[in-house]
Design a protein around this motif. Structure first.
Motif, PDB file in Angstrom:
ATOM      1  N   VAL A  12       3.684   5.852  -5.632  1.00  0.00           N
ATOM      2  CA  VAL A  12       3.639   5.932  -7.091  1.00  0.00           C
ATOM      3  C   VAL A  12       2.491   6.838  -7.533  1.00  0.00           C
ATOM      4  O   VAL A  12       2.646   7.653  -8.450  1.00  0.00           O
ATOM      5  CB  VAL A  12       3.526   4.519  -7.719  1.00  0.00           C
ATOM      6  CG1 VAL A  12       3.254   4.597  -9.209  1.00  0.00           C
ATOM      7  CG2 VAL A  12       4.786   3.717  -7.445  1.00  0.00           C
ATOM      8  N   GLN A  13       1.350   6.727  -6.870  1.00  0.00           N
ATOM      9  CA  GLN A  13       0.205   7.570  -7.228  1.00  0.00           C
ATOM     10  C   GLN A  13       0.491   9.041  -6.938  1.00  0.00           C
ATOM     11  O   GLN A  13       0.111   9.909  -7.716  1.00  0.00           O
ATOM     12  CB  GLN A  13      -1.046   7.122  -6.471  1.00  0.00           C
ATOM     13  CG  GLN A  13      -1.609   5.820  -6.990  1.00  0.00           C
ATOM     14  CD  GLN A  13      -2.767   5.311  -6.153  1.00  0.00           C
ATOM     15  OE1 GLN A  13      -2.938   5.698  -4.996  1.00  0.00           O
ATOM     16  NE2 GLN A  13      -3.572   4.431  -6.732  1.00  0.00           N
ATOM     17  N   GLU A  14       1.156   9.319  -5.826  1.00  0.00           N
ATOM     18  CA  GLU A  14       1.422  10.708  -5.443  1.00  0.00           C
ATOM     19  C   GLU A  14       2.539  11.349  -6.259  1.00  0.00           C
ATOM     20  O   GLU A  14       2.474  12.524  -6.588  1.00  0.00           O
ATOM     21  CB  GLU A  14       1.780  10.781  -3.950  1.00  0.00           C
ATOM     22  CG  GLU A  14       0.601  10.525  -3.039  1.00  0.00           C
ATOM     23  CD  GLU A  14       0.990  10.505  -1.570  1.00  0.00           C
ATOM     24  OE1 GLU A  14       2.199  10.600  -1.250  1.00  0.00           O
ATOM     25  OE2 GLU A  14       0.081  10.379  -0.733  1.00  0.00           O
ATOM     26  N   THR A  15       3.572  10.579  -6.595  1.00  0.00           N
ATOM     27  CA  THR A  15       4.732  11.164  -7.274  1.00  0.00           C
ATOM     28  C   THR A  15       4.770  10.874  -8.767  1.00  0.00           C
ATOM     29  O   THR A  15       5.483  11.545  -9.512  1.00  0.00           O
ATOM     30  CB  THR A  15       6.049  10.647  -6.658  1.00  0.00           C
ATOM     31  OG1 THR A  15       6.144   9.233  -6.880  1.00  0.00           O
ATOM     32  CG2 THR A  15       6.122  10.955  -5.183  1.00  0.00           C
ATOM     33  N   GLY A  16       4.046   9.850  -9.201  1.00  0.00           N
ATOM     34  CA  GLY A  16       4.064   9.481 -10.604  1.00  0.00           C
ATOM     35  C   GLY A  16       5.317   8.725 -11.002  1.00  0.00           C
ATOM     36  O   GLY A  16       5.615   8.580 -12.188  1.00  0.00           O
ATOM     37  N   ARG A  17       6.075   8.227 -10.037  1.00  0.00           N
ATOM     38  CA  ARG A  17       7.300   7.476 -10.330  1.00  0.00           C
ATOM     39  C   ARG A  17       7.494   6.394  -9.279  1.00  0.00           C
ATOM     40  O   ARG A  17       6.884   6.427  -8.210  1.00  0.00           O
ATOM     41  CB  ARG A  17       8.519   8.392 -10.359  1.00  0.00           C
ATOM     42  CG  ARG A  17       8.783   9.083  -9.047  1.00  0.00           C
ATOM     43  CD  ARG A  17       9.990  10.033  -9.116  1.00  0.00           C
ATOM     44  NE  ARG A  17      10.166  10.684  -7.842  1.00  0.00           N
ATOM     45  CZ  ARG A  17      10.714  10.130  -6.778  1.00  0.00           C
ATOM     46  NH1 ARG A  17      11.165   8.904  -6.839  1.00  0.00           N
ATOM     47  NH2 ARG A  17      10.833  10.797  -5.650  1.00  0.00           N
ATOM     48  N   TYR A  18       8.355   5.463  -9.615  1.00  0.00           N
ATOM     49  CA  TYR A  18       8.689   4.387  -8.681  1.00  0.00           C
ATOM     50  C   TYR A  18       9.804   4.852  -7.744  1.00  0.00           C
ATOM     51  O   TYR A  18      10.556   5.771  -8.070  1.00  0.00           O
ATOM     52  CB  TYR A  18       9.124   3.136  -9.437  1.00  0.00           C
ATOM     53  CG  TYR A  18       7.964   2.459 -10.118  1.00  0.00           C
ATOM     54  CD1 TYR A  18       7.115   1.624  -9.411  1.00  0.00           C
ATOM     55  CD2 TYR A  18       7.711   2.673 -11.463  1.00  0.00           C
ATOM     56  CE1 TYR A  18       6.033   1.021 -10.024  1.00  0.00           C
ATOM     57  CE2 TYR A  18       6.629   2.071 -12.084  1.00  0.00           C
ATOM     58  CZ  TYR A  18       5.803   1.248 -11.363  1.00  0.00           C
ATOM     59  OH  TYR A  18       4.735   0.654 -11.968  1.00  0.00           O
ATOM     60  N   VAL A  36       2.218   1.694  -3.569  1.00  0.00           N
ATOM     61  CA  VAL A  36       1.178   2.175  -4.477  1.00  0.00           C
ATOM     62  C   VAL A  36       0.877   3.649  -4.215  1.00  0.00           C
ATOM     63  O   VAL A  36       0.769   4.451  -5.150  1.00  0.00           O
ATOM     64  CB  VAL A  36      -0.100   1.317  -4.342  1.00  0.00           C
ATOM     65  CG1 VAL A  36      -1.269   1.944  -5.079  1.00  0.00           C
ATOM     66  CG2 VAL A  36       0.165  -0.094  -4.844  1.00  0.00           C
ATOM     67  N   THR A  37       0.776   4.037  -2.961  1.00  0.00           N
ATOM     68  CA  THR A  37       0.514   5.426  -2.602  1.00  0.00           C
ATOM     69  C   THR A  37       1.624   6.339  -3.110  1.00  0.00           C
ATOM     70  O   THR A  37       1.356   7.402  -3.690  1.00  0.00           O
ATOM     71  CB  THR A  37       0.363   5.580  -1.073  1.00  0.00           C
ATOM     72  OG1 THR A  37      -0.713   4.751  -0.637  1.00  0.00           O
ATOM     73  CG2 THR A  37       0.100   7.011  -0.682  1.00  0.00           C
ATOM     74  N   TYR A  82       0.839  -1.208   0.000  1.00  0.00           N
ATOM     75  CA  TYR A  82       0.000   0.000   0.000  1.00  0.00           C
ATOM     76  C   TYR A  82       0.871   1.254   0.000  1.00  0.00           C
ATOM     77  O   TYR A  82       0.565   2.234  -0.685  1.00  0.00           O
ATOM     78  CB  TYR A  82      -0.946   0.027   1.203  1.00  0.00           C
ATOM     79  CG  TYR A  82      -2.064  -0.984   1.126  1.00  0.00           C
ATOM     80  CD1 TYR A  82      -2.732  -1.250  -0.072  1.00  0.00           C
ATOM     81  CD2 TYR A  82      -2.473  -1.675   2.252  1.00  0.00           C
ATOM     82  CE1 TYR A  82      -3.757  -2.172  -0.139  1.00  0.00           C
ATOM     83  CE2 TYR A  82      -3.499  -2.606   2.198  1.00  0.00           C
ATOM     84  CZ  TYR A  82      -4.140  -2.836   0.995  1.00  0.00           C
ATOM     85  OH  TYR A  82      -5.151  -3.757   0.936  1.00  0.00           O
TER      86      TYR A  82
END
Length: 106
Positions: free
Chosen positions: A82-88, A79-80, A76
């Motif tokens: 990646v969703q917030e920053t747009g990168r791994y 995933v959070t 989680y």
């Protein structure tokens, strides 16, 4: 010349134990035979019944149920991020939490 008795393979009792979730080693210990002998019988049984391994895995509980609460929480977090920053996450990041997230193997 000595002859040895060869039981018909696969041994139905061992197949039932395997289907019930017992390991090859545990079946061998209960039957008093080498694990390699049990393995031979189970290979024949698995070749005849392609669903046998799946039934064994389900009975042992080794599968999707091996996901721990800690592992789920880490996923989680990943995933959070990646969703917030747009990168791994990056292994060389300044943030310790991001560096540790980069170590997750999916």
């Amino acid at each position: 010349m000595a002859t040895t008795r060869q039981d018909a393979a696969p041994n139905p009792e061992w197949v039932l134990m395997y289907r019930g979730g017992l390991s090859r080693r545990k079946i061998a210990a209960l039957a008093g035979v080498p694990a390699s002998t049990v393995g031979y019988h189970l290979r024949i049984a698995c070749a005849a019944d392609p669903l046998l391994r799946a039934a064994h895995e389900e009975a042992t509980g080794n599968g999707a149920s091996r996901v721990t609460a800690q592992g789920r929480e880490r996923m989680y977090q990943l995933v959070t991020m990646v969703q917030e920053t747009g990168r791994y996450p990056c292994r060389n990041a300044e943030s310790t939490s991001e560096r540790t997230l980069s170590l997750i193997h999916i």
